[in-house]
Design a protein around this motif. Structure first.
Motif, PDB file in Angstrom:
ATOM      1  N   GLY A  67     -73.711  -1.088 -25.929  1.00  0.00           N
ATOM      2  CA  GLY A  67     -72.502  -0.401 -26.366  1.00  0.00           C
ATOM      3  C   GLY A  67     -72.201   0.831 -25.547  1.00  0.00           C
ATOM      4  N   ILE A  68     -73.235   1.586 -25.196  1.00  0.00           N
ATOM      5  CA  ILE A  68     -73.030   2.826 -24.446  1.00  0.00           C
ATOM      6  C   ILE A  68     -72.883   2.568 -22.953  1.00  0.00           C
ATOM      7  N   ASN A  69     -73.693   1.689 -22.406  1.00  0.00           N
ATOM      8  CA  ASN A  69     -73.743   1.500 -20.946  1.00  0.00           C
ATOM      9  C   ASN A  69     -73.256   0.135 -20.481  1.00  0.00           C
ATOM     10  N   GLY A  70     -72.591  -0.619 -21.327  1.00  0.00           N
ATOM     11  CA  GLY A  70     -72.170  -1.968 -20.954  1.00  0.00           C
ATOM     12  C   GLY A  70     -71.232  -2.003 -19.763  1.00  0.00           C
ATOM     13  N   ALA A  71     -70.232  -1.118 -19.744  1.00  0.00           N
ATOM     14  CA  ALA A  71     -69.266  -1.107 -18.635  1.00  0.00           C
ATOM     15  C   ALA A  71     -69.942  -0.692 -17.331  1.00  0.00           C
ATOM     16  N   GLU A  72     -70.804   0.340 -17.416  1.00  0.00           N
ATOM     17  CA  GLU A  72     -71.511   0.775 -16.207  1.00  0.00           C
ATOM     18  C   GLU A  72     -72.467  -0.312 -15.706  1.00  0.00           C
ATOM     19  N   MET A  73     -73.046  -1.075 -16.644  1.00  0.00           N
ATOM     20  CA  MET A  73     -73.912  -2.194 -16.264  1.00  0.00           C
ATOM     21  C   MET A  73     -73.142  -3.201 -15.416  1.00  0.00           C
ATOM     22  N   ALA A  74     -71.935  -3.502 -15.864  1.00  0.00           N
ATOM     23  CA  ALA A  74     -71.102  -4.456 -15.133  1.00  0.00           C
ATOM     24  C   ALA A  74     -70.755  -3.928 -13.749  1.00  0.00           C
ATOM     25  N   HIS A  75     -70.431  -2.637 -13.656  1.00  0.00           N
ATOM     26  CA  HIS A  75     -70.113  -2.054 -12.347  1.00  0.00           C
ATOM     27  C   HIS A  75     -71.323  -2.068 -11.421  1.00  0.00           C
ATOM     28  N   ARG A  76     -72.499  -1.780 -11.966  1.00  0.00           N
ATOM     29  CA  ARG A  76     -73.715  -1.830 -11.139  1.00  0.00           C
ATOM     30  C   ARG A  76     -74.003  -3.257 -10.681  1.00  0.00           C
ATOM     31  N   ASP A  77     -73.777  -4.235 -11.557  1.00  0.00           N
ATOM     32  CA  ASP A  77     -73.970  -5.636 -11.168  1.00  0.00           C
ATOM     33  C   ASP A  77     -73.010  -6.037 -10.052  1.00  0.00           C
ATOM     34  N   ILE A  78     -71.749  -5.640 -10.190  1.00  0.00           N
ATOM     35  CA  ILE A  78     -70.751  -5.961  -9.169  1.00  0.00           C
ATOM     36  C   ILE A  78     -71.100  -5.292  -7.855  1.00  0.00           C
ATOM     37  N   LYS A  79     -71.494  -4.022  -7.913  1.00  0.00           N
ATOM     38  CA  LYS A  79     -71.849  -3.299  -6.693  1.00  0.00           C
ATOM     39  C   LYS A  79     -73.053  -3.942  -6.007  1.00  0.00           C
ATOM     40  N   GLN A  80     -74.046  -4.355  -6.797  1.00  0.00           N
ATOM     41  CA  GLN A  80     -75.234  -4.998  -6.228  1.00  0.00           C
ATOM     42  C   GLN A  80     -74.876  -6.355  -5.613  1.00  0.00           C
ATOM     43  N   ALA A  81     -74.006  -7.116  -6.264  1.00  0.00           N
ATOM     44  CA  ALA A  81     -73.589  -8.415  -5.724  1.00  0.00           C
ATOM     45  C   ALA A  81     -72.803  -8.235  -4.429  1.00  0.00           C
ATOM     46  N   GLN A  82     -71.942  -7.207  -4.376  1.00  0.00           N
ATOM     47  CA  GLN A  82     -71.180  -6.953  -3.155  1.00  0.00           C
ATOM     48  C   GLN A  82     -72.095  -6.529  -2.010  1.00  0.00           C
ATOM     49  N   ALA A  83     -73.101  -5.707  -2.318  1.00  0.00           N
ATOM     50  CA  ALA A  83     -74.050  -5.285  -1.283  1.00  0.00           C
ATOM     51  C   ALA A  83     -74.843  -6.481  -0.756  1.00  0.00           C
ATOM     52  N   ALA A  84     -75.260  -7.363  -1.662  1.00  0.00           N
ATOM     53  CA  ALA A  84     -75.997  -8.559  -1.233  1.00  0.00           C
ATOM     54  C   ALA A  84     -75.116  -9.468  -0.383  1.00  0.00           C
ATOM     55  N   GLN A  85     -73.846  -9.617  -0.774  1.00  0.00           N
ATOM     56  CA  GLN A  85     -72.917 -10.450   0.000  1.00  0.00           C
ATOM     57  C   GLN A  85     -72.673  -9.833   1.376  1.00  0.00           C
ATOM     58  N   SER A  86     -72.544  -8.524   1.434  1.00  0.00           N
ATOM     59  CA  SER A  86     -72.337  -7.842   2.715  1.00  0.00           C
ATOM     60  C   SER A  86     -73.542  -8.026   3.635  1.00  0.00           C
TER      61      SER A  86
END
Length: 150
Positions: free
Chosen positions: A86-105
């Motif tokens: 509830g508190i960190n769900g949105a930030e979790m999603a942003h961290r997941d997206i950032k990590q996936a983009q870094a891996a793709q790069s």
């Protein structure tokens, strides 16, 4: 006649102590409920592991904050996970997206580094551009083309 009697005894023993009795004692709805509970536990542990991974992946939280979250998630697991999501769900999603983009790069950079310069066609094209600009002669261009095609 004797073979049939022994066959009946064999079948009846298998039926009494075998799968048929087990199947009769475990109806379909019980099987369905067991599967539902099993998959619920799998989903629960997946979410729990995902939350614990996110706690330790965070760079914006201090060590004490991470320790408090881990303690909360371990002592009161259901409440801890739900509060964290509830508190960190949105930030979790942003961290997941950032990590996936870094891996793709990283993967794209690796593919570009090992794919080479474009092959023989690119070599001949560069040679033709050098020939057109006058940097090499026609004989040198033919040698370059032969080398690229070999």
């Amino acid at each position: 006649m004797e073979v049939r009697a022994s066959l009946r005894v064999l079948v009846s023993r298998h039926t009494i102590s075998g799968m048929n009795i087990f199947a009769a004692d475990y109806p379909f709805l019980d099987i369905f409920w067991t599967m539902l509970v099993f998959f619920g536990w799998v989903i629960w542990f997946t979410i729990l592991i995902k939350v614990l991974m996110d706690i330790f992946r965070r760079h914006d939280a201090s060590g004490w904050t991470k320790a408090a979250w881990v303690l909360f998630v371990i002592v009161l697991p259901f409440l801890g996970v739900l509060v964290y999501l509830g508190i960190n769900g949105a930030e979790m999603a942003h961290r997941d997206i950032k990590q996936a983009q870094a891996a793709q790069s990283q993967m794209d950079d690796y593919v570009r580094s090992v794919s080479g310069s474009g092959g023989a066609t690119a070599e001949i094209e560069r040679g033709k551009a050098l020939l057109d600009s006058g940097a090499i002669t026609h004989v040198e261009f033919e040698a370059l083309k032969a080398k690229a095609l070999s």
